[in-house]
Design a protein around this motif. Structure first.
Motif, PDB file in Angstrom:
ATOM      1  N   GLY A 111     -31.777  54.640  48.774  1.00 52.17           N
ATOM      2  CA  GLY A 111     -33.175  54.469  49.150  1.00 52.17           C
ATOM      3  C   GLY A 111     -33.354  53.504  50.301  1.00 52.17           C
ATOM      4  N   ASP A 112     -34.484  53.627  50.965  1.00 52.75           N
ATOM      5  CA  ASP A 112     -34.816  52.759  52.099  1.00 52.75           C
ATOM      6  C   ASP A 112     -35.814  51.699  51.661  1.00 52.75           C
ATOM      7  OD1 ASP A 112     -33.231  54.258  53.889  1.00 52.75           O
ATOM      8  OD2 ASP A 112     -34.837  55.736  54.106  1.00 52.75           O
ATOM      9  N   ALA A 113     -35.455  50.444  51.851  1.00 50.38           N
ATOM     10  CA  ALA A 113     -36.331  49.340  51.473  1.00 50.38           C
ATOM     11  C   ALA A 113     -37.500  49.237  52.449  1.00 50.38           C
ATOM     12  CB  ALA A 113     -35.545  48.034  51.445  1.00 50.38           C
ATOM     13  N   PRO A 114     -38.753  49.307  51.964  1.00 53.45           N
ATOM     14  CA  PRO A 114     -39.915  49.177  52.841  1.00 53.45           C
ATOM     15  C   PRO A 114     -39.903  47.879  53.642  1.00 53.45           C
ATOM     16  CG  PRO A 114     -40.587  49.929  50.667  1.00 53.45           C
ATOM     17  CD  PRO A 114     -39.150  49.542  50.564  1.00 53.45           C
ATOM     18  N   GLY A 115     -39.315  46.840  53.073  1.00 53.03           N
ATOM     19  CA  GLY A 115     -39.258  45.555  53.765  1.00 53.03           C
ATOM     20  C   GLY A 115     -38.455  45.613  55.052  1.00 53.03           C
ATOM     21  N   ASP A 145     -31.728  51.702  43.187  1.00 54.92           N
ATOM     22  CA  ASP A 145     -32.696  52.188  44.174  1.00 54.92           C
ATOM     23  C   ASP A 145     -33.420  51.007  44.839  1.00 54.92           C
ATOM     24  OD1 ASP A 145     -34.455  53.630  45.681  1.00 54.92           O
ATOM     25  OD2 ASP A 145     -35.452  54.631  44.003  1.00 54.92           O
ATOM     26  N   LEU A 146     -33.416  51.009  46.168  1.00 55.36           N
ATOM     27  CA  LEU A 146     -34.061  49.932  46.933  1.00 55.36           C
ATOM     28  C   LEU A 146     -35.434  50.325  47.471  1.00 55.36           C
ATOM     29  CD1 LEU A 146     -30.995  48.730  49.064  1.00 55.36           C
ATOM     30  CD2 LEU A 146     -31.885  47.693  46.969  1.00 55.36           C
ATOM     31  N   SER A 147     -35.934  51.492  47.096  1.00 52.13           N
ATOM     32  CA  SER A 147     -37.148  52.022  47.721  1.00 52.13           C
ATOM     33  C   SER A 147     -38.419  51.238  47.382  1.00 52.13           C
ATOM     34  CB  SER A 147     -37.339  53.497  47.341  1.00 52.13           C
ATOM     35  OG  SER A 147     -37.388  53.664  45.944  1.00 52.13           O
ATOM     36  N   ASN A 148     -38.329  50.272  46.465  1.00 51.09           N
ATOM     37  CA  ASN A 148     -39.504  49.439  46.148  1.00 51.09           C
ATOM     38  C   ASN A 148     -39.315  47.989  46.577  1.00 51.09           C
ATOM     39  OD1 ASN A 148     -41.091  51.482  44.863  1.00 51.09           O
ATOM     40  ND2 ASN A 148     -39.785  51.294  43.041  1.00 51.09           N
ATOM     41  N   LEU A 149     -38.279  47.740  47.386  1.00 58.12           N
ATOM     42  CA  LEU A 149     -37.981  46.363  47.788  1.00 58.12           C
ATOM     43  C   LEU A 149     -38.738  46.010  49.071  1.00 58.12           C
ATOM     44  CD1 LEU A 149     -36.281  43.935  46.920  1.00 58.12           C
ATOM     45  CD2 LEU A 149     -34.439  44.776  48.380  1.00 58.12           C
ATOM     46  N   ALA A 177     -30.110  42.086  45.519  1.00 58.31           N
ATOM     47  CA  ALA A 177     -30.403  42.341  46.934  1.00 58.31           C
ATOM     48  C   ALA A 177     -31.748  41.717  47.283  1.00 58.31           C
ATOM     49  CB  ALA A 177     -30.432  43.842  47.212  1.00 58.31           C
ATOM     50  N   THR A 178     -31.907  41.378  48.546  1.00 57.74           N
ATOM     51  CA  THR A 178     -33.172  40.793  49.001  1.00 57.74           C
ATOM     52  C   THR A 178     -33.458  41.240  50.430  1.00 57.74           C
ATOM     53  OG1 THR A 178     -34.404  38.717  49.179  1.00 57.74           O
ATOM     54  CG2 THR A 178     -32.124  38.683  49.922  1.00 57.74           C
ATOM     55  N   VAL A 179     -34.722  41.190  50.815  1.00 53.93           N
ATOM     56  CA  VAL A 179     -35.107  41.481  52.200  1.00 53.93           C
ATOM     57  C   VAL A 179     -35.696  40.211  52.798  1.00 53.93           C
ATOM     58  CG1 VAL A 179     -36.578  42.811  53.741  1.00 53.93           C
ATOM     59  CG2 VAL A 179     -35.532  43.922  51.771  1.00 53.93           C
TER      60      VAL A 179
END
Length: 200
Positions: A111-115, A145-149, A177-179
């Motif tokens: 997934g793609d992180a919005p951040g 899944d990172l799609s809500n990060l 994980a972090t943005v």
């Protein structure tokens, strides 16, 4: 991934025996089994390296045949030469159907992180997870899944769902994980490869 290996039993005692084995193109190793004495073995270095390279980044099961008997194992530990990066010794652990085992499995982030779309920088903190489960329940990887990060957010272990019958040794507060929000003069750094083992 399943890997088949042939091995021979080896003598133990003097360090010179292992040293000579390495000169002969062999890797000293041992197969540990719960409640049993370990089996000291030697495996062909070139054959092992060729197969090992294909497993980098994946969970690998090693079916090791010794004197006509096959042992289903995983690598539990290994000794790597600090300069040559060659394998000096490998500890394999035999798997038993009804007995839990603790091991590390890779984490696969999807997934793609919005951040990141908002200008942030994704920082993957954990790339492997130590888990405990029965051999039949061992997952090849843990998918996250990172799609809500979002920007400035951190994904903790408590935020994810684990596969059935699989327990993690992470605490609820473990950051995965972090943005990071963009800062002036922020420079991206390249990730190093997971393995740096070179076989001549």
């Amino acid at each position: 991934m399943n890997v088949k290996l042939d091995a021979t039993k080896r003598m133990t005692g003097r360090k010179s025996i292992n040293k000579q084995a390495r000169k002969d193109g062999l890797i000293p190793a041992i197969i540990y089994s719960s409640g049993k004495e370990g089996i000291n073995i030697s495996i062909n270095r070139a054959a092992f390296i060729q197969k090992y390279r294909k497993t980098i980044g994946e969970l690998a099961f090693y079916d090791i045949t010794v004197d006509g008997e096959t042992y289903k194992t995983i690598i539990k530990d290994r000794q790597i030469h600090p300069v040559s990066r060659e394998f000096m010794h490998i500890d394999f652990m035999e798997l038993h159907a009804g007995q839990e085992i603790t091991l590390e499995v890779p984490i696969n982030y999807i997934g793609d992180a919005p951040g990141v779309s908002a200008g942030g920088t994704l920082d993957i903190i954990e790339r492997k997870m130590e888990i405990s489960c029965l051999p039949k329940d061992i997952p090849e990887e843990i998918t996250i899944d990172l799609s809500n990060l979002n920007l400035g957010a951190t994904l903790h272990f408590s935020d994810i769902e684990m596969p059935a019958n699989v327990n993690s040794l992470f605490t609820e507060e473990t950051a995965l994980a972090t943005v990071h929000a963009p800062t002036s003069g922020n420079e991206s750094t390249e990730e190093e490869s997971e393995e740096d083992i070179i076989a001549e």
